[in-house]
Design an enzyme around this catalytic site. Structure first.
Site, PDB file in Angstrom:
ATOM      1  N   ASN A  23     -10.020  -0.441  -0.670  1.00  0.00           N
ATOM      2  CA  ASN A  23      -8.561  -0.194  -0.798  1.00  0.00           C
ATOM      3  C   ASN A  23      -7.951  -0.787  -1.875  1.00  0.00           C
ATOM      4  O   ASN A  23      -8.211  -2.180  -2.166  1.00  0.00           O
ATOM      5  CB  ASN A  23      -8.335  -1.010   0.432  1.00  0.00           C
ATOM      6  CG  ASN A  23      -6.615  -1.064   0.784  1.00  0.00           C
ATOM      7  OD1 ASN A  23      -5.867  -0.599  -0.189  1.00  0.00           O
ATOM      8  ND2 ASN A  23      -6.277  -1.519   1.829  1.00  0.00           N
ATOM      9  N   CYS A  61       0.917  -1.267   0.090  1.00  0.00           N
ATOM     10  CA  CYS A  61       0.119  -0.058   0.241  1.00  0.00           C
ATOM     11  C   CYS A  61       0.803   1.130  -0.083  1.00  0.00           C
ATOM     12  O   CYS A  61       0.305   2.317  -0.420  1.00  0.00           O
ATOM     13  CB  CYS A  61      -0.972   0.080   1.252  1.00  0.00           C
ATOM     14  SG  CYS A  61      -1.965  -1.363   1.176  1.00  0.00           S
ATOM     15  N   HIS A  66      -3.742   6.974   2.196  1.00  0.00           N
ATOM     16  CA  HIS A  66      -3.676   5.874   1.793  1.00  0.00           C
ATOM     17  C   HIS A  66      -5.381   5.287   2.137  1.00  0.00           C
ATOM     18  O   HIS A  66      -5.800   5.634   3.229  1.00  0.00           O
ATOM     19  CB  HIS A  66      -2.993   4.686   2.349  1.00  0.00           C
ATOM     20  CG  HIS A  66      -3.355   3.218   1.958  1.00  0.00           C
ATOM     21  ND1 HIS A  66      -3.708   2.821   0.786  1.00  0.00           N
ATOM     22  CD2 HIS A  66      -3.412   2.174   2.863  1.00  0.00           C
ATOM     23  CE1 HIS A  66      -4.011   1.565   0.841  1.00  0.00           C
ATOM     24  NE2 HIS A  66      -3.786   1.310   1.910  1.00  0.00           N
TER      25      HIS A  66
HETATM   26  O1  UT7 Z   1      -3.819  -1.604   3.513  1.00  0.00           O
HETATM   27  C1  UT7 Z   1      -3.286  -2.205   4.305  1.00  0.00           C
HETATM   28  C2  UT7 Z   1      -3.662  -1.982   5.460  1.00  0.00           C
HETATM   29  N1  UT7 Z   1      -4.880  -2.501   5.895  1.00  0.00           N
HETATM   30  C3  UT7 Z   1      -5.695  -2.049   6.691  1.00  0.00           C
HETATM   31  O2  UT7 Z   1      -5.443  -0.777   7.241  1.00  0.00           O
HETATM   32  C4  UT7 Z   1      -6.849  -2.859   7.201  1.00  0.00           C
HETATM   33  C5  UT7 Z   1      -6.666  -2.815   8.783  1.00  0.00           C
HETATM   34  N2  UT7 Z   1      -7.602  -3.448   9.737  1.00  0.00           N
HETATM   35  C6  UT7 Z   1      -9.197  -2.898   9.734  1.00  0.00           C
HETATM   36  O3  UT7 Z   1      -9.462  -2.130   8.768  1.00  0.00           O
HETATM   37  C7  UT7 Z   1     -10.027  -3.855  10.580  1.00  0.00           C
HETATM   38  O4  UT7 Z   1      -9.206  -4.636  11.455  1.00  0.00           O
HETATM   39  C8  UT7 Z   1     -10.952  -4.375   9.898  1.00  0.00           C
HETATM   40  C9  UT7 Z   1     -12.014  -3.758   9.156  1.00  0.00           C
HETATM   41  C10 UT7 Z   1     -10.204  -5.542   8.936  1.00  0.00           C
HETATM   42  C11 UT7 Z   1     -11.693  -5.572  10.950  1.00  0.00           C
HETATM   43  O5  UT7 Z   1     -12.384  -4.811  11.924  1.00  0.00           O
HETATM   44  P1  UT7 Z   1     -12.153  -4.653  13.186  1.00  0.00           P
HETATM   45  O6  UT7 Z   1     -12.846  -3.838  13.951  1.00  0.00           O
HETATM   46  O7  UT7 Z   1     -10.947  -4.888  13.636  1.00  0.00           O
HETATM   47  O8  UT7 Z   1     -12.871  -6.390  13.625  1.00  0.00           O
HETATM   48  P2  UT7 Z   1     -12.370  -7.613  14.120  1.00  0.00           P
HETATM   49  O9  UT7 Z   1     -11.310  -8.256  12.902  1.00  0.00           O
HETATM   50  O10 UT7 Z   1     -11.819  -7.339  15.359  1.00  0.00           O
HETATM   51  O11 UT7 Z   1     -13.565  -8.502  14.154  1.00  0.00           O
HETATM   52  C12 UT7 Z   1     -14.824  -8.191  15.111  1.00  0.00           C
HETATM   53  C13 UT7 Z   1     -15.911  -8.945  14.882  1.00  0.00           C
HETATM   54  C14 UT7 Z   1     -15.281 -10.721  14.809  1.00  0.00           C
HETATM   55  O12 UT7 Z   1     -16.272 -11.558  15.311  1.00  0.00           O
HETATM   56  P3  UT7 Z   1     -16.239 -12.012  16.890  1.00  0.00           P
HETATM   57  O13 UT7 Z   1     -14.739 -12.547  16.944  1.00  0.00           O
HETATM   58  O14 UT7 Z   1     -16.008 -10.805  17.465  1.00  0.00           O
HETATM   59  O15 UT7 Z   1     -17.275 -12.846  17.316  1.00  0.00           O
HETATM   60  C15 UT7 Z   1     -15.113 -11.108  13.169  1.00  0.00           C
HETATM   61  O16 UT7 Z   1     -15.396 -12.423  12.999  1.00  0.00           O
HETATM   62  O17 UT7 Z   1     -16.227  -8.989  13.367  1.00  0.00           O
HETATM   63  C16 UT7 Z   1     -16.514 -10.241  12.547  1.00  0.00           C
HETATM   64  N3  UT7 Z   1     -16.139 -10.060  11.311  1.00  0.00           N
HETATM   65  C17 UT7 Z   1     -17.264  -9.816  10.523  1.00  0.00           C
HETATM   66  N4  UT7 Z   1     -18.438  -9.459  10.580  1.00  0.00           N
HETATM   67  C18 UT7 Z   1     -19.323  -9.260   9.785  1.00  0.00           C
HETATM   68  C19 UT7 Z   1     -15.121  -9.896  10.683  1.00  0.00           C
HETATM   69  N5  UT7 Z   1     -15.333  -9.496   9.163  1.00  0.00           N
HETATM   70  C20 UT7 Z   1     -16.718  -9.285   9.270  1.00  0.00           C
HETATM   71  C21 UT7 Z   1     -17.516  -9.110   8.107  1.00  0.00           C
HETATM   72  N6  UT7 Z   1     -18.807  -9.216   8.391  1.00  0.00           N
HETATM   73  N7  UT7 Z   1     -17.206  -8.763   6.801  1.00  0.00           N
END
Ligand code: UT7
Length: 329
Positions: free
Chosen positions: A285, A113, A255
């Site tokens: 992204n 990125c 970004h």
């Molecule tokens: O460009 C390179 C850099 N990349 C980034 O900057 C991405 C950085 N990370 C993020 O943007 C975020 O971490 C995400 C958007 C990927 C995820 O958001 P989060 O608030 O960190 O969610 P999480 O991974 O902690 O997941 C929370 C919950 C989980 O369920 P449990 O374990 O709490 O029951 C996931 O399984 O949300 C669940 N989950 C979803 N639910 C519905 C994960 N993905 C999804 C989804 N829809 N698509």
């Protein structure tokens, strides 16, 4: 003499993959995606015959037309990508062939990125040293080629797209790319955002395909934390090194990974919302594509004027991150 951007262009495939489309494919919903990421839809390059070089070619042709120059005038083409058409030859060579830039040498650069900011810095060096007069820098990724559309944690985030610029010597002192800070941290980043299959460590085999090793893996929470901290820090560093306060900055061009990361960076800089460029809602992204696509949109909207102060910041796999200060000429 510093290097200045003299043309901008972007290419986004026409096909839209919306949150509602994803709801039909995965256990997810529009509300979750929108509230956690700010993304509503992304573009997908559907035609299986077309890959990253196609998007680079579209950007390259527009750049030449906008600048009103012949392809033969380009000295160097750098393509920042982590989804090259093939491991080799370089996508930059394929782009050179598409646009007919017969006098240019060409290579790819992979900093995920942060690829566009890394490439901008490399290209600027050739201009500042007087080695080249016209360098094309393109950031492009066909992310749909490395996404597992059964994995809801990554499938919602990424889209395909490309953007680029032409760099030339600035006409006047005090304009152009005035400052750059680039960083890498492989120790903390190497296991957090990666694709393990297809390289020399795990060459493609039935086993790597069965184990889904040709798809992106991301530890979202860790990457999120690192991105928020690093982008805010490097933005602050660019501001203090160049004696810029929030009022001096016309646009932050971050970004586009997640609206919450963008907001945190802007907040740390004390920037008003209307100075923060964001199109993550429309394109998701696009990895190396995000920043040059934002620049092209600002340019198309007539928002870039002589003397406009821009701060560009990125964070991505590696980890890699960085910041750039541009005074628009
Ligand atoms: O460009 C390179 C850099 N990349 C980034 O900057 C991405 C950085 N990370 C993020 O943007 C975020 O971490 C995400 C958007 C990927 C995820 O958001 P989060 O608030 O960190 O969610 P999480 O991974 O902690 O997941 C929370 C919950 C989980 O369920 P449990 O374990 O709490 O029951 C996931 O399984 O949300 C669940 N989950 C979803 N639910 C519905 C994960 N993905 C999804 C989804 N829809 N698509």
């Amino acid at each position: 003499m510093k290097a200045a951007i003299t043309a901008t262009a972007k290419y986004l495939p026409a096909n839209i993959l919306s949150n509602h489309d994803l709801e039909l494919m995965l256990e997810t919903n529009d509300e979750w995606i929108l509230s956690r990421t700010g993304i509503s839809e992304r573009r997908i390059l559907k035609d299986p015959e077309k890959a990253t070089s196609f998007m680079c070619g579209e950007v390259g042709k527009q750049l030449l037309e906008k600048r009103g120059i012949a392809a033969s005038e380009i000295d160097l083409i750098i393509v920042a990508t982590m989804t090259p058409d093939m491991l080799f030859p370089a996508t930059a060579c394929l782009t050179q062939s598409i646009i007919g830039a017969t006098n240019a040498w060409a290579f790819d650069l992979n900093a995920a990125c942060s690829g566009f900011l890394y490439a901008l810095n490399v290209a600027s060096g050739f201009i500042e040293n007087g080695i080249h007069k016209k360098v094309m820098v393109i950031g492009a990724d066909k992310m749909s080629s490395v996404i597992d559309y059964t994995d809801r944690s990554t499938a919602i985030l990424f889209g395909d797209g490309a953007g680029g610029v032409i760099l030339e010597p600035a006409k006047e002192e005090g304009y152009g790319i005035l400052d750059t800070r680039l960083y890498a941290d492989g120790t903390n980043g190497k296991d957090r955002l990666l694709m393990t299959g297809g390289g020399s460590l795990n060459p493609a085999s039935h086993e790597t395909v069965d184990k889904k090793m040709h798809y992106i893996y991301q530890d979202g929470r860790q990457v999120f934390k690192a991105a928020v901290t690093s982008m805010a820090e490097v933005a602050g560093e660019i501001m203090s090194r160049n004696n810029l306060c929030a009022d001096d900055i016309d646009y932050l061009v971050p970004h586009q990974a997640n609206q919450r990361i963008i907001n945190a960076t802007a907040e740390r800089m004390g920037l008003d919302e209307k100075k923060v460029v964001s199109n993550v809602a429309r394109y998701g992204n696009t990895t190396a594509g995000t920043i040059p696509i934002c620049l092209a949109e600002l340019d198309e909207e007539g928002k870039l004027h002589t003397g406009s102060n821009l701060v560009l910041v990125s964070f991505g796999a590696g980890y890699t991150w960085g910041g750039v200060y541009i005074k628009w000429q």
